[in-house]
Design a protein around this motif. Structure first.
Motif, mmCIF file in Angstrom:
data_model
loop_
_atom_site.group_PDB
_atom_site.id
_atom_site.type_symbol
_atom_site.label_atom_id
_atom_site.label_comp_id
_atom_site.label_asym_id
_atom_site.label_seq_id
_atom_site.Cartn_x
_atom_site.Cartn_y
_atom_site.Cartn_z
ATOM 1 N N GLU A 102 -8.263 12.486 3.213
ATOM 2 C CA GLU A 102 -7.874 12.626 1.889
ATOM 3 C C GLU A 102 -9.056 13.941 1.478
ATOM 4 O O GLU A 102 -8.605 15.041 1.007
ATOM 5 C CB GLU A 102 -8.119 11.581 1.143
ATOM 6 C CG GLU A 102 -7.701 12.064 -0.545
ATOM 7 C CD GLU A 102 -7.798 10.834 -1.452
ATOM 8 O OE1 GLU A 102 -7.812 10.995 -2.429
ATOM 9 O OE2 GLU A 102 -8.185 9.698 -0.737
ATOM 10 N N VAL A 103 -10.281 13.716 2.021
ATOM 11 C CA VAL A 103 -11.431 14.641 1.724
ATOM 12 C C VAL A 103 -11.124 15.992 2.292
ATOM 13 O O VAL A 103 -11.328 16.987 1.616
ATOM 14 C CB VAL A 103 -12.658 14.216 2.105
ATOM 15 C CG1 VAL A 103 -13.661 15.249 2.167
ATOM 16 C CG2 VAL A 103 -13.108 12.939 1.189
ATOM 17 N N LEU B 210 -22.819 2.470 -2.377
ATOM 18 C CA LEU B 210 -22.403 1.826 -3.518
ATOM 19 C C LEU B 210 -21.095 2.553 -4.083
ATOM 20 O O LEU B 210 -20.197 1.674 -4.778
ATOM 21 C CB LEU B 210 -23.483 1.729 -4.830
ATOM 22 C CG LEU B 210 -24.699 0.747 -4.354
ATOM 23 C CD1 LEU B 210 -25.691 1.195 -5.344
ATOM 24 C CD2 LEU B 210 -24.216 -0.502 -3.994
ATOM 25 N N SER B 211 -20.530 3.607 -3.775
ATOM 26 C CA SER B 211 -19.626 4.343 -4.414
ATOM 27 C C SER B 211 -18.220 3.719 -3.825
ATOM 28 O O SER B 211 -18.464 3.568 -2.493
ATOM 29 C CB SER B 211 -19.820 5.906 -4.391
ATOM 30 O OG SER B 211 -20.881 6.281 -5.221
ATOM 31 N N PRO B 212 -17.065 3.953 -4.362
ATOM 32 C CA PRO B 212 -15.877 3.718 -3.803
ATOM 33 C C PRO B 212 -15.669 5.136 -3.142
ATOM 34 O O PRO B 212 -15.556 6.067 -3.607
ATOM 35 C CB PRO B 212 -14.728 3.582 -5.048
ATOM 36 C CG PRO B 212 -15.620 4.308 -6.098
ATOM 37 C CD PRO B 212 -17.166 3.939 -5.769
ATOM 38 N N ARG B 213 -15.160 4.953 -1.929
ATOM 39 C CA ARG B 213 -15.187 6.164 -1.075
ATOM 40 C C ARG B 213 -13.693 6.394 -0.395
ATOM 41 O O ARG B 213 -12.768 5.651 -0.400
ATOM 42 C CB ARG B 213 -15.878 6.042 0.454
ATOM 43 C CG ARG B 213 -17.367 6.127 0.077
ATOM 44 C CD ARG B 213 -18.211 6.249 1.523
ATOM 45 N NE ARG B 213 -18.067 5.110 2.414
ATOM 46 C CZ ARG B 213 -18.980 4.238 2.364
ATOM 47 N NH1 ARG B 213 -19.752 4.025 1.473
ATOM 48 N NH2 ARG B 213 -18.795 3.251 3.162
ATOM 49 N N SER B 214 -13.577 7.753 -0.563
ATOM 50 C CA SER B 214 -11.899 8.283 -0.193
ATOM 51 C C SER B 214 -12.022 8.399 1.464
ATOM 52 O O SER B 214 -13.162 8.310 2.142
ATOM 53 C CB SER B 214 -11.889 9.624 -0.651
ATOM 54 O OG SER B 214 -12.006 9.500 -2.061
ATOM 55 N N SER B 215 -10.984 8.520 1.975
ATOM 56 C CA SER B 215 -10.825 8.612 3.431
ATOM 57 C C SER B 215 -11.056 9.936 3.979
ATOM 58 O O SER B 215 -11.199 11.252 2.956
ATOM 59 C CB SER B 215 -9.524 8.206 3.912
ATOM 60 O OG SER B 215 -8.476 9.231 3.284
ATOM 61 N N ALA B 216 -11.587 10.222 4.867
ATOM 62 C CA ALA B 216 -11.763 11.626 5.546
ATOM 63 C C ALA B 216 -10.568 12.482 5.569
ATOM 64 O O ALA B 216 -10.631 13.662 5.490
ATOM 65 C CB ALA B 216 -12.198 11.436 7.026
ATOM 66 N N PHE C 299 -5.867 19.440 -1.021
ATOM 67 C CA PHE C 299 -6.269 20.453 -1.747
ATOM 68 C C PHE C 299 -5.724 20.432 -3.316
ATOM 69 O O PHE C 299 -4.467 20.052 -3.317
ATOM 70 C CB PHE C 299 -5.998 21.777 -1.227
ATOM 71 C CG PHE C 299 -6.462 22.158 0.056
ATOM 72 C CD1 PHE C 299 -7.893 22.917 0.124
ATOM 73 C CD2 PHE C 299 -5.985 21.826 1.231
ATOM 74 C CE1 PHE C 299 -8.474 23.002 1.441
ATOM 75 C CE2 PHE C 299 -6.472 21.895 2.486
ATOM 76 C CZ PHE C 299 -7.969 22.655 2.433
ATOM 77 N N ASN C 300 -6.315 20.702 -4.107
ATOM 78 C CA ASN C 300 -5.690 20.758 -5.663
ATOM 79 C C ASN C 300 -5.807 22.061 -6.135
ATOM 80 O O ASN C 300 -6.939 22.503 -6.496
ATOM 81 C CB ASN C 300 -6.798 19.754 -6.428
ATOM 82 C CG ASN C 300 -6.145 19.549 -7.619
ATOM 83 O OD1 ASN C 300 -5.127 20.205 -8.056
ATOM 84 N ND2 ASN C 300 -7.063 19.099 -8.473
ATOM 85 N N ASP C 301 -4.872 22.614 -6.619
ATOM 86 C CA ASP C 301 -4.858 24.053 -7.177
ATOM 87 C C ASP C 301 -4.698 24.094 -8.624
ATOM 88 O O ASP C 301 -3.800 23.891 -9.528
ATOM 89 C CB ASP C 301 -3.259 24.683 -7.106
ATOM 90 C CG ASP C 301 -3.371 26.101 -7.350
ATOM 91 O OD1 ASP C 301 -4.516 26.745 -8.051
ATOM 92 O OD2 ASP C 301 -2.264 26.761 -7.272
ATOM 93 N N GLY C 302 -5.932 23.538 -9.296
ATOM 94 C CA GLY C 302 -6.310 23.030 -10.684
ATOM 95 C C GLY C 302 -6.105 24.374 -11.467
ATOM 96 O O GLY C 302 -5.659 24.266 -12.736
ATOM 97 N N VAL D 30 -20.473 17.058 0.527
ATOM 98 C CA VAL D 30 -19.530 16.436 1.440
ATOM 99 C C VAL D 30 -19.758 14.911 0.727
ATOM 100 O O VAL D 30 -18.877 14.209 0.596
ATOM 101 C CB VAL D 30 -20.060 16.285 3.074
ATOM 102 C CG1 VAL D 30 -19.121 14.998 3.607
ATOM 103 C CG2 VAL D 30 -19.649 17.481 3.455
ATOM 104 N N THR D 31 -20.849 14.462 0.420
ATOM 105 C CA THR D 31 -20.951 13.155 -0.448
ATOM 106 C C THR D 31 -20.310 13.207 -1.519
ATOM 107 O O THR D 31 -19.503 11.876 -1.664
ATOM 108 C CB THR D 31 -22.688 13.188 -0.476
ATOM 109 O OG1 THR D 31 -23.443 12.757 0.614
ATOM 110 C CG2 THR D 31 -22.802 11.585 -1.288
ATOM 111 N N LEU D 32 -20.263 13.999 -2.565
ATOM 112 C CA LEU D 32 -19.752 13.976 -3.581
ATOM 113 C C LEU D 32 -18.028 13.877 -3.506
ATOM 114 O O LEU D 32 -17.317 13.201 -4.283
ATOM 115 C CB LEU D 32 -19.839 15.050 -4.529
ATOM 116 C CG LEU D 32 -21.394 14.853 -5.275
ATOM 117 C CD1 LEU D 32 -21.720 16.287 -6.006
ATOM 118 C CD2 LEU D 32 -21.586 13.831 -6.009
ATOM 119 N N CYS D 33 -17.765 14.552 -2.362
ATOM 120 C CA CYS D 33 -16.335 14.598 -2.157
ATOM 121 C C CYS D 33 -15.544 13.377 -1.602
ATOM 122 O O CYS D 33 -14.643 12.929 -1.873
ATOM 123 C CB CYS D 33 -15.924 15.689 -0.874
ATOM 124 S SG CYS D 33 -16.109 17.270 -1.545
#
Length: 373
Positions: free
Chosen positions: A93-94, A85-91, A98-101, A162-165
């Motif tokens: 992008e996953v 059911l979730s909107p999924r990102s592409s492999a 990377f995000n240097d928060g 992996v699912t959450l990503c």
């Protein structure tokens, strides 16, 4: 180790309590969440954990068995709706974005600092060791339990990660959620009707993590004062259970004034346990390097023992250093990681007490084993 598990019991109940508060926010839009609401919920769950570890202590193995069933089926009940059911990102992008928060200026540094949260999932298998005197054939059973725990939960954890990503969706929206937990927003975005059930599963598991941590913490505390420490009727270290419960309540009460202060203290759980792992693995490494004979045991690492011990020590030393870093570069006083300061203070006080008094009375481990034919 005692410090680590005592803090772990409080943090498990606090996690479950604030997750329940997040559920209230999710289901009642007019609710105005207050910090002390979550603290009261956490204290209530500490009392529940205390009740289970005392009055229901004999039923604890059965309750843990039921929780294992919930753990497995709950995993399926969460992962399947997310993928469906979730909107999924592409492999791409996953796995390549990377995000240097934390503004570290280097993805390599950000990645290293980013292992702090996953590190929490790698600690705790030694809980079974501290219950060894209540386990039949412990020398064979406990090593198998520890390995099975890491393999089983490691596999499930990787799949969940992996699912959450893939299903995180709009990252900014998820991070700014009013529930206090980004994963609750992810569940809600996937299935508004099923989010409450999914979060409830995690809250129950979090609560039982606090129950298990309290059981472990009480046995460790009992090991320092085991003379006449076992209740003759209930066959458990009742005074140690009560002391652990009181300590957890006091620790959770810190969150009434500041969540930051509470989080700093509970972060001690990870650092303290990592340091005990370094002591135990380091001792075995030294014995193997010196070629000294090891105690007879039913389970052995065999010819690969030294290599495994050395690799473990390298990883533990790296983890210990990283656990002392703040989550972001150039932190404010509130955002600073003060765990190492508190840890060092506790270490100095402990050494001072040992040199001044305890070394004259402490005689080392005492065996108190009931033989069951």
């Amino acid at each position: 180790a005692v410090l680590g598990w005592q803090c772990g019991a409080a943090s498990g109940c606090y996690l479950a309590g604030t997750e329940i508060q997040g559920l209230i926010v999710l289901n009642y839009p007019d609710y105005n969440p207050q910090r002390w609401h979550g603290s009261l919920l956490a204290i209530a769950l500490v009392l529940v954990a205390l009740f289970i570890n005392s009055v229901l202590a004999r039923n604890l193995p059965h309750l843990e068995g039921i929780l294992l069933i919930l753990h497995v089926f709950g995993f399926v009940a969460i992962v399947v709706p997310l993928w469906a059911l979730s909107p999924r990102s592409s492999a791409r992008e996953v796995f390549t974005h990377f995000n240097d928060g934390g503004n570290w200026g280097s993805f390599f540094s950000a990645t290293l600092i980013g292992i702090l949260s996953p590190m929490v999932t790698l600690i705790g298998p030694d809980a079974a060791v501290h219950m060894a005197e209540e386990v039949r054939n412990a020398s064979k059973t406990i090593p198998r339990i520890m390995l099975a725990t890491m393999a089983f939960n490691g596999a499930l954890g990787f799949v969940m990660l992996v699912t959450l990503c893939f299903c995180v969706g709009n990252l900014e929206e998820v991070l700014e959620t009013k529930t206090g937990y980004p994963f609750i927003q992810i569940f809600y975005n996937a299935t508004p009707q099923g989010a409450t059930t999914m979060v409830s599963i995690l809250a129950v598991c979090g609560q039982f993590a606090g129950v298990t941590a309290m059981a472990t913490a009480s046995r460790q505390l009992f090991s320092f004062a085991r003379d006449k420490g076992v209740h003759p009727g209930w066959k458990i270290p009742l005074n140690a259970v009560y002391a652990s419960g009181v300590f957890s309540v006091l620790l959770v009460s810190i969150s009434f004034g500041s969540n930051i202060a509470f989080n700093q203290l509970t972060a001690l759980s990870t650092i303290a346990l990592i340091s005990t792992y370094m002591l135990s693995v380091g001792s075995m490494t030294i014995l193997r390097i010196q070629g000294r004979p090891l105690m007879k045991c039913h389970y052995s690492l065999g010819r690969y023992g030294l290599l495994i011990n050395i690799l473990s020590m390298l990883f533990l030393m790296l983890a210990f250093v990283l656990l002392c870093f703040p989550p972001a570069r150039n932190p404010t006083l509130d955002g600073m990681n003060w765990s190492i300061v508190i840890y060092t203070g506790v270490l100095v006080l402990s050494w001072g007490y040992y040199l001044a008094r305890a070394r004259h009375k402490y005689l080392g481990p005492v065996k108190l084993v009931k033989r069951v034919e």
